[in-house]
Design an enzyme around this catalytic site. Structure first.
Site, PDB file in Angstrom:
ATOM      1  N   LYS A   1     -19.040 -13.066 -29.072  1.00  0.00           N
ATOM      2  CA  LYS A   1     -19.048 -12.658 -30.477  1.00  0.00           C
ATOM      3  C   LYS A   1     -18.606 -11.202 -30.481  1.00  0.00           C
ATOM      4  CE  LYS A   1     -22.157 -11.942 -34.421  1.00  0.00           C
ATOM      5  NZ  LYS A   1     -23.582 -11.971 -34.872  1.00  0.00           N
TER       6      LYS A   1
ATOM      7  N   TYR B   1     -22.274 -10.703 -26.815  1.00  0.00           N
ATOM      8  CA  TYR B   1     -22.285 -10.176 -28.179  1.00  0.00           C
ATOM      9  C   TYR B   1     -22.014  -8.679 -28.110  1.00  0.00           C
ATOM     10  CZ  TYR B   1     -24.232  -9.234 -32.895  1.00  0.00           C
ATOM     11  OH  TYR B   1     -24.421  -8.832 -34.204  1.00  0.00           O
TER      12      TYR B   1
END
Length: 286
Positions: free
Chosen positions: A163, A135
């Site tokens: 992400k 992320y």
């Protein structure tokens, strides 16, 4: 691991005393799967107010989500922090509880260099058999994990996705150069369609608490070659994408869910509820 195209970063329901409510969590999971068409849920991510949840609460939520979802969607546990040893510990505990994967945020505040980032994620990935989603969110962690570092990490077998919230340019570079099977997800609702156009596989979404089904329609319209239809849907949804973030996330998401009868309670300090004007503005948009 294929988490699907639409992953919802789920809020954490609290009761009137500010404690985790498993009863309302069950209702929220059902709603996100059945009505909003989520393919997977991130539990205890930052939208779930992870910085204010203790380990006991997180593990309780991981276990409950796995059991209640009962295979209807994938469950991704938010186990990352700026403490490598603690991330390893929480990931190990989540693995025992049967989650489908973990989400590991770029270490915040510490401001390590790229080699430090690589070694952090390498160490956590080596400690588990679970698939790992990286992320990258410079706006919250202060530092950007470069495409070069992401691509190094993508060579580790169980680091399977990211992400990405830095830029479309970096997302496109990673999507174009990553090993086959490595999936890039946008973390910015408003960039869902542009991200798909430059190689993203899907979206880790906040707006899918309300517009999951039309987001699925937009994604699949694009994938099926109906770019003009996808663009129309994007234009229609854009005010909601933007409006949800006029307050710090997840303040407005929780407020609007409560108004819809999906009781998720308020936010924990240091977040505060929206003003009447802020809530009214989002109500108008929705």
């Amino acid at each position: 691991m294929d988490y699907g195209r639409l992953i919802t970063a789920m809020v954490t329901p609290f009761d009137e005393q500010g404690n985790v409510s498993l009863e309302q969590t069950a209702k929220l999971i059902d709603y996100l799967i059945e009505e909003q068409k989520s393919d997977a849920l991130v539990v205890c991510g930052t939208t779930g107010e992870s910085p204010t949840l203790n380990d006991e609460e997180k593990l309780q939520l991981f276990e409950f989500a796995v059991k209640h979802a009962a295979g209807r969607c994938k469950i991704i546990a938010g186990t990352g922090s700026n403490n490598t040893a603690h991330s390893i510990h929480l990931t190990a505990e989540a693995e025992k509880l049967g989650v489908d994967g973990v989400l590991l945020v770029v270490p915040y505040y510490s401001k390590t260099n790229q080699e430090g980032l690589y070694r952090h994620f390498e160490a956590v990935a080596a400690s588990t058999k679970l698939p790992v989603m990286l992320y990258n969110i410079p706006g919250r962690s202060v530092i950007n994990m470069t495409a070069e570092t992401i691509l190094r990490l993508a060579e580790i077998p169980n680091i399977t996705s990211i992400k990405e919230c830095s830029s479309l340019d970096q997302l496109a570079e990673v999507a174009g150069l990553a090993p086959e099977g490595f999936k890039v997800y946008s973390g910015d609702d408003a960039a869902t369609l542009p991200a798909l156009a430059v190689g993203a596989y899907g979206i880790v979404s906040v707006a899918s608490h309300f517009i999951g089904e039309p987001m699925q329609q937009m994604i699949h319209a694009y994938l099926e070659g109906e770019a003009a239809e996808a663009a129309k849907l994007h234009q229609k949804l854009l005010p909601i994408f933007k409006g949800l973030f006029e307050c710090p996330n997840p303040v407005l998401v929780k407020s609007a869910l409560n108004e819809r009868g999906i009781e998720v309670g308020s936010v924990r300090l240091p977040l505060v509820p929206p003003t009447d004007a802020e809530a009214a503005r989002l109500r108008e948009i929705l």
